[in-house]
Scaffold this active site. Sequence first.
Site, PDB file in Angstrom:
ATOM      1  N   HIS A  94      49.506  65.354 -48.553  1.00 43.06           N
ATOM      2  CA  HIS A  94      49.504  66.716 -48.021  1.00 43.06           C
ATOM      3  C   HIS A  94      50.779  66.985 -47.211  1.00 43.06           C
ATOM      4  CE1 HIS A  94      47.540  70.310 -46.145  1.00 43.06           C
ATOM      5  NE2 HIS A  94      48.352  69.989 -45.136  1.00 43.06           N
ATOM      6  N   GLU A  95      51.134  66.041 -46.354  1.00 51.71           N
ATOM      7  CA  GLU A  95      52.331  66.213 -45.521  1.00 51.71           C
ATOM      8  C   GLU A  95      53.606  66.234 -46.381  1.00 51.71           C
ATOM      9  OE1 GLU A  95      52.516  67.015 -42.331  1.00 51.71           O
ATOM     10  OE2 GLU A  95      50.356  67.159 -42.525  1.00 51.71           O
TER      11      GLU A  95
ATOM     12  N   HIS B  22      54.098  69.553 -48.018  1.00 50.96           N
ATOM     13  CA  HIS B  22      54.728  70.583 -47.181  1.00 50.96           C
ATOM     14  C   HIS B  22      56.253  70.477 -47.280  1.00 50.96           C
ATOM     15  CE1 HIS B  22      51.532  72.625 -45.083  1.00 50.96           C
ATOM     16  NE2 HIS B  22      51.031  71.532 -44.544  1.00 50.96           N
TER      17      HIS B  22
ATOM     18  N   GLU C  85      49.155  75.986 -46.352  1.00 47.92           N
ATOM     19  CA  GLU C  85      48.171  74.898 -46.219  1.00 47.92           C
ATOM     20  C   GLU C  85      47.443  74.660 -47.541  1.00 47.92           C
ATOM     21  OE1 GLU C  85      47.645  72.669 -44.028  1.00 47.92           O
ATOM     22  OE2 GLU C  85      49.231  73.494 -42.795  1.00 47.92           O
TER      23      GLU C  85
HETATM   24 ZN   LIG Z   1      49.324  71.076 -43.675  1.00 49.72          ZN
END
Ligand SMILES: [Zn+2]
Length: 280
Positions: free
Chosen positions: A146-147, A150, A210
Site C-alpha cells: 500500500h505504501e 502511494h 487511498e
Molecule cells: Zn495510504
Amino acid sequence: MNKVYSINRRRFLELFGCSCCSVFLGSCGTVPITERKQLTLYPESVINRQAANAYAKFKTKAKLIKTGQKLEDVKEIGKKIQEAVTIFFQKKGSKDPKKNFDWEYVLVENKKIKNAWCMPGGKIAIYTGILKVTKNKNGLASVMGHEIAHAVAKHSIERQSQALSIQVGTQIADIFLGGAINRTRNTVGQSTGLDIFKIGIMNPFGRKQETEADYLGLIFSSLAGYDIRESIKLWERMSEAKKGKEPPQFLSTHPSSKNRISNLKNWINEIIIKYPPIKV
Ligand SMILES: [Zn+2]
C-alpha cells in the site's frame, strides 16, 4: 488489454475517475494500471530530493533497528515487491514509473507507534509498533504494498501540484520526528495557519488516492508472491486496534473509507488471477 474490471467497470470508474486535469492541459500524468489522470505540475526530481533530505534527517534522529529477523523481513518484502513491479512494467513494455527511485527501508524501534510510510522516491519506514497489527509477512506485505503504491502512483507529486501556490518549508522534516503526528499538525497549524499534512511531501492522501493505493498495493503484493487475502484480516485487526489504548497512527494518516474492506473483497479474486506471482 482484457477487461479485468468489466464486472465492476462502472464502480471502478466512479472510484478512480478524475476531471482535475481539464483545467491544466499539458500538466497531466497518468497513474499506471488504474490509468487515472492526475495533476503533475510539480517536478518529480524536486520532490524526490526534498524527500531524500527529509529521510536522511529522519534517520539521524530516529532509533533504527540495525539487525535481526524483523528488519530482514522488511527488506525482503520491499525487495520482492520492488523486483516484481520492475519486471511487470518491463513485460508490459511500458515506462517504469519508479525508475528514478532510490529505494531504502528502515525499521524504527518504537512499540507505541503503529505506523508506516513511504516518501516519494521509495524512502520507506516501518515502526515496530505496527508489526503487532501486521502479525505476519503477508500482513506486512499488505502495508508495504500500500505504501509503495502511494509512491509509485506519485500521489505526493499530485498533492504537491494541487498545493503549488503554497510554500513548503524545510520544517517538513520535523513531521516525522517522534511520530506525534497530530500534535505536530496542530502546533504547526497554530503558528502558520497551514495544515502541513495537506501540502506536505506525504500525508494525508485523499480518499481517492487511498483507494487507489489499496488497489495497486494488492496488485504489487500479489506480483511479489504474497497472499493478498491477508489484507482483509489486516484491516480488521487495524480497526480492532483502534479500540485499544494506543490506536494505530496509521489510521490517522490513512483515512479509511467504510467501503475499504468491501472494495478489497471485490478486487482480491480478480487480482490473484490477473496478477499472479512474477518469477524473479
Ligand atoms: Zn495510504
